[in-house]
Design a protein around this motif. Structure first.
Motif, short mmCIF file in Angstrom:
data_model
loop_
_atom_site.label_atom_id
_atom_site.label_comp_id
_atom_site.label_asym_id
_atom_site.label_seq_id
_atom_site.Cartn_x
_atom_site.Cartn_y
_atom_site.Cartn_z
N THR A 98 0.85 -1.18 0.00
CA THR A 98 0.00 0.00 0.00
C THR A 98 0.89 1.23 0.00
O THR A 98 2.04 1.17 0.45
N THR A 99 0.38 2.31 -0.50
CA THR A 99 1.14 3.56 -0.57
C THR A 99 0.42 4.63 0.22
O THR A 99 -0.77 4.88 0.01
N GLN A 148 -0.05 0.50 -9.45
CA GLN A 148 1.29 0.20 -8.95
C GLN A 148 1.61 0.95 -7.67
O GLN A 148 2.18 0.35 -6.73
N PHE A 149 1.24 2.23 -7.60
CA PHE A 149 1.68 3.06 -6.49
C PHE A 149 0.55 3.51 -5.56
O PHE A 149 0.82 4.11 -4.52
N THR A 162 10.66 6.63 -4.08
CA THR A 162 9.91 5.45 -4.47
C THR A 162 9.82 5.33 -5.98
O THR A 162 9.75 4.23 -6.53
N LEU A 163 9.84 6.47 -6.64
CA LEU A 163 9.66 6.52 -8.09
C LEU A 163 11.00 6.76 -8.77
O LEU A 163 11.82 7.55 -8.28
N GLN A 217 -0.05 13.05 -7.95
CA GLN A 217 0.60 12.99 -6.65
C GLN A 217 1.99 12.34 -6.75
O GLN A 217 2.54 11.87 -5.76
N ALA A 218 2.53 12.34 -7.94
CA ALA A 218 3.81 11.65 -8.16
C ALA A 218 4.98 12.33 -7.46
O ALA A 218 5.98 11.69 -7.14
N GLN A 219 4.86 13.63 -7.21
CA GLN A 219 5.99 14.34 -6.60
C GLN A 219 6.33 13.76 -5.23
O GLN A 219 7.50 13.68 -4.84
#
Length: 397
Positions: free
Chosen positions: A31-32, A322-323, A338-339, A329-331
């Motif tokens: 989980t993220t 995946q995330f 994580t990315l 919210q990728a930042q």
């Protein structure tokens, strides 16, 4: 440096511990939260990081499997290795300091001739006068800009080799190859100092500086071209040319350091060259700080720009699956490490992946261009140096 690299590598290997392996992505429930990846274990949720094959290929450890690893476990051995090497070097320096003694009163080497009178008679500027001349700062600027490239390359040589070339030539760019490359740069550092200092005795300091500057500029400009050729063709020859050219760049840049004292003596006189060079080393320190900072910061900016570009191309549904969060919210995932570019490349739709080039090998391109710019600055500052007005010398009123 020739001894330090293999010694520290052996110590790190001895002190290292593998991180706790949790399992593959498919076998572990994840989980993220707030950009942080967690894995469900028997002891509850633990923070985890996903390691792909490309990530593991950059590590100097064998036998690690793809999948999830628990954050906070494992040890690279770097801290213990540095502590041991620090204690060893401190012991050697203390032993040397206590062993050295002053010579007996009146002792002189056999055949020694006192030439201090001729040295004092030669025109030389006082240190305070040197500090007021533009030549001092022009020479210092030249030195700082030139050594920045060598120090910067030293600081990123290992990750650069892994990030730029490993994915294209994994069978050649191994951990052993990278260690050998670092050793070669150490040889260039030592060899360049001896070679350039000897050359300056034959052709003069100014000509030697011009040769160093003129030889360094095409090397730094050609580095992105060689990287591109490796990425496009997967051929080994551009890699070997890259290694050879960067070897030469380090030799030339470090040669500046050994040639500068003679240049100072030619400009300001030899009487106070020791004190003058002590102040000149400030510029060397500036280059030692600026070079690594340029490489690291520009690499980070290029990596972030590449990731932001890939985020516009990934499959949003696969990304969220995946995330656990959307691409908007990728930042947070980027900040949490994580990315990565490799993970984003895996999420590209097949038709997009077919026409998209992995940007990883090119994240140092702006660094090479910046260092080339510093070489240009050194060329300008060096060619502005003129002989010091002899009317300022002692005894020339």
């Amino acid at each position: 440096s020739l001894f330090f690299i293999p010694a520290i590598s052996a110590l790190m290997k001895g002190f290292s511990e593998m991180p706790t392996y949790l399992g593959t992505m498919d076998s572990v429930k994840t989980t993220t939260e707030d950009g942080v990846l967690y894995a469900q274990t028997d002891n509850g949720l633990v923070e985890a990081v996903q390691a792909t094959a490309s990530d593991l290929a950059k590590l100097p450890f064998d036998g690690m499997a793809e999948g999830l690893y628990q954050v906070g476990t494992g040890n690279t051995g770097a801290a213990a290795a540095l502590a041991v090497s620090g204690m060893a070097m401190t012991s050697i320096m203390l032993a040397s300091a206590f062993t050295m003694k002053r010579p007996a009163p009146g002792w002189k080497p056999e055949g020694w001739v006192d030439d201090s009178s001729s040295l004092n008679a030669a025109p030389s500027l006082e240190v305070d006068e040197v500090m007021r001349t533009p030549q001092f700062y022009l020479l210092g600027t030249t030195m700082a800009c030139m050594v920045a490239g060598s120090y910067g390359l030293f600081s990123v040589a290992k990750p650069l080799m892994n990030e730029v070339f490993n994915s294209s030539l994994p069978l050649i760019v191994t951990a052993g190859f990278t260690s050998s490359y670092l050793m070669a740069l150490s040889v260039a550092n030592l060899g360049g100092r001896f070679t350039m200092a000897s050359l300056s005795d034959s052709i003069g300091c100014k000509n030697t500086f011009n040769m160093i500057i003129g030889g360094s500029l095409p090397i730094f400009l050609a580095a992105p071209v060689l990287v591109s050729q490796v990425a496009d063709t997967k051929a080994a020859m551009p890699l070997y040319l890259f290694c050879g050219s960067t070897f030469a760049a380090v030799a030339l840049g470090c040669g500046i350091i050994s040639t500068t004292p003679a240049y100072e003596a030619a400009l300001f006189g030899s009487k106070n060259v020791g004190a003058v060079h002590g102040r000149m080393l400030l510029f060397n320190s500036m280059g030692a700080v600026a070079g690594p900072a340029l490489f690291v910061n520009l690499r980070s900016r290029s990596e972030l720009s590449a990731m932001q570009d890939l985020l516009t191309k990934v499959d949003p549904m696969r990304f969220e699956a995946q995330f656990g969060v959307g691409t908007d919210q990728a930042q947070g995932l980027i900040d949490a490490k994580t990315l990565s570019i490799a993970k984003l490349m895996e999420l590209l739709p097949p038709e997009t992946l077919a026409i998209t080039t992995d940007p990883t090998p090119f994240i140092y391109d702006t660094s090479w261009q910046a260092i080339a710019g510093l070489v240009c600055v050194s060329a300008v500052s060096h060619n502005m140096i003129r002989p010091v007005d002899l009317s300022k010398y002692q005894g020339n009123k």
